[in-house]
Structure formats: structure tokens, C-alpha cells
Design a protein around this motif. Structure first.
Motif, short mmCIF file in Angstrom:
data_model
loop_
_atom_site.label_atom_id
_atom_site.label_comp_id
_atom_site.label_asym_id
_atom_site.label_seq_id
_atom_site.Cartn_x
_atom_site.Cartn_y
_atom_site.Cartn_z
N LEU A 1 0.82 -1.20 0.00
CA LEU A 1 0.00 0.00 0.00
C LEU A 1 0.86 1.26 0.00
CD1 LEU A 1 -2.96 0.72 -0.15
CD2 LEU A 1 -3.04 0.70 2.34
N ASP A 2 1.97 1.24 0.74
CA ASP A 2 2.88 2.39 0.75
C ASP A 2 3.48 2.63 -0.64
OD1 ASP A 2 2.41 2.82 3.44
OD2 ASP A 2 4.26 1.83 4.10
N LEU A 3 3.84 1.56 -1.34
CA LEU A 3 4.39 1.70 -2.70
C LEU A 3 3.34 2.27 -3.66
CD1 LEU A 3 6.45 -1.60 -3.01
CD2 LEU A 3 7.36 0.73 -2.94
N ILE A 4 2.10 1.83 -3.53
CA ILE A 4 1.03 2.35 -4.38
C ILE A 4 0.79 3.82 -4.08
CG2 ILE A 4 -1.44 2.20 -4.85
CD1 ILE A 4 -1.13 -0.89 -4.41
N LYS A 5 0.77 4.20 -2.82
CA LYS A 5 0.50 5.59 -2.43
C LYS A 5 1.56 6.55 -2.96
CE LYS A 5 -2.20 4.74 1.75
NZ LYS A 5 -2.22 4.85 3.22
N GLU A 6 2.76 6.07 -3.24
CA GLU A 6 3.82 6.93 -3.77
C GLU A 6 3.45 7.52 -5.13
OE1 GLU A 6 7.51 4.79 -3.93
OE2 GLU A 6 7.63 4.60 -1.74
N PHE B 1 7.64 0.61 -7.49
CA PHE B 1 6.55 1.06 -8.32
C PHE B 1 7.07 2.02 -9.37
CE2 PHE B 1 3.27 4.04 -9.47
CZ PHE B 1 2.22 3.19 -9.74
N ALA B 2 6.50 1.93 -10.55
CA ALA B 2 6.80 2.90 -11.60
C ALA B 2 5.48 3.31 -12.24
CB ALA B 2 7.73 2.30 -12.65
N ALA B 3 5.29 4.57 -12.39
CA ALA B 3 4.05 5.06 -13.02
C ALA B 3 4.16 4.93 -14.51
CB ALA B 3 3.81 6.52 -12.62
N THR C 1 16.32 -6.93 -5.61
CA THR C 1 16.69 -5.78 -4.78
C THR C 1 15.65 -5.52 -3.70
OG1 THR C 1 15.69 -4.28 -6.38
CG2 THR C 1 18.05 -4.67 -6.58
N SER C 2 14.40 -5.92 -3.95
CA SER C 2 13.34 -5.75 -2.97
C SER C 2 12.39 -6.94 -3.06
CB SER C 2 12.55 -4.47 -3.24
OG SER C 2 11.40 -4.41 -2.41
N PRO C 3 11.85 -7.39 -1.95
CA PRO C 3 10.91 -8.51 -2.01
C PRO C 3 9.51 -8.07 -2.47
CG PRO C 3 11.23 -7.86 0.26
CD PRO C 3 12.18 -7.03 -0.58
N TYR C 4 9.27 -6.77 -2.60
CA TYR C 4 7.94 -6.25 -2.94
C TYR C 4 7.88 -5.78 -4.38
CZ TYR C 4 7.91 -6.17 2.10
OH TYR C 4 8.03 -6.52 3.41
N GLU C 5 6.76 -6.07 -5.04
CA GLU C 5 6.55 -5.60 -6.40
C GLU C 5 5.10 -5.16 -6.55
OE1 GLU C 5 8.20 -7.40 -10.28
OE2 GLU C 5 6.22 -8.30 -10.02
N VAL C 6 4.89 -4.04 -7.23
CA VAL C 6 3.56 -3.49 -7.45
C VAL C 6 3.43 -3.17 -8.93
CG1 VAL C 6 2.08 -1.52 -6.97
CG2 VAL C 6 3.42 -2.51 -5.12
#
Length: 120
Positions: A32-37, A117-119, A90-95
Motif C-alpha cells: 500500500l505504501d508503494l502504491i501511495k507513492e 513502483f513505476a508510473a 533488490t526488494s521482495p515487494y513488487e507493485v
């Protein structure tokens, strides 16, 4: 067997359950933090529904998320790659933002960054 020894397995199970619940909340908070960015700090982002879920026996977890934001409704795929099974990430999280719902031109907007995250 002493009275205190009888409670050790019960306490161990309760601690394991609490740790698992906290771990799941941590993963969801990270997604959720990655999406909010991608949105302005004042923009509310709310998870409204979890669709499909994929889990691997190596700890991999992916979920289809539907979110309501100040900019409309969006669909995302969020994934967790445990470092023990995927040490080179590099990170365990992907969005991944799949699409903007209700107003898109009908084409999915697929964009991702392996470590966040990348827009589009």
C-alpha cells in the motif's frame, strides 16, 4: 510434567499465529505504501477488494487488488518474493498498475518496477 511445561506448546502456537498475522500486515502495508507513492500525499487510497490470489510453496504471494483513490478506481497486482527463495532481487515487494477502471480507453496500463513502483 510440570504445570508450566504444559503451557509452552500453547504459548508457542499463539506466538506463531501472532507473528504470521503481523507479517501479513507488514507485507500489505508495504504494498500500500508503494502504491501511495504514485499519488499526491493528500490523496486517499483505499483497498476495496482483493480479487485473485496466487501463492507458491516457496513463499511467493501475488494478489489482485482493486483500489479507490482520489483519481478514480484502479486495479493492481501486488507480489511478495521472499528473500530466501529470491536472493537476487533488490526488494521482495513488487507493485504493478494494471489499469484505471471506469473511464479507461479499454487498454490495460501495465507498468512495473521490480523493486517497487513505476508510473506509466
Amino acid at each position: 510434567m510440570s504445570a508450566s511445561a504444559k503451557y509452552i506448546p500453547v504459548i508457542a502456537v499463539l506466538l506463531l499465529f501472532a507473528w504470521s498475522a503481523a507479517s501479513a500486515n507488514s507485507v500489505e502495508s508495504s504494498w500500500l505504501d508503494l502504491i501511495k507513492e504514485n499519488f499526491a500525499p493528500s490523496c486517499a487510497v483505499t483497498l476495496t477488494k482483493i480479487g485473485k490470489t496466487v501463492s507458491g510453496n516457496n513463499g511467493l504471494r501475488s494478489e489482485q487488488w482493486f483500489l479507490q483513490t482520489c483519481q478514480g478506481k484502479f486495479e493492481y497486482w501486488v507480489s511478495y518474493y521472499p528473500t530466501a527463495a529470491f536472493p537476487n532481487r533488490t526488494s521482495p515487494y513488487e507493485v504493478k498498475q494494471v489499469s484505471k477502471l471506469g473511464g479507461s480507453a479499454g487498454r490495460p496500463n501495465i507498468s512495473f518496477k521490480a523493486d517497487g513502483f513505476a508510473a506509466a
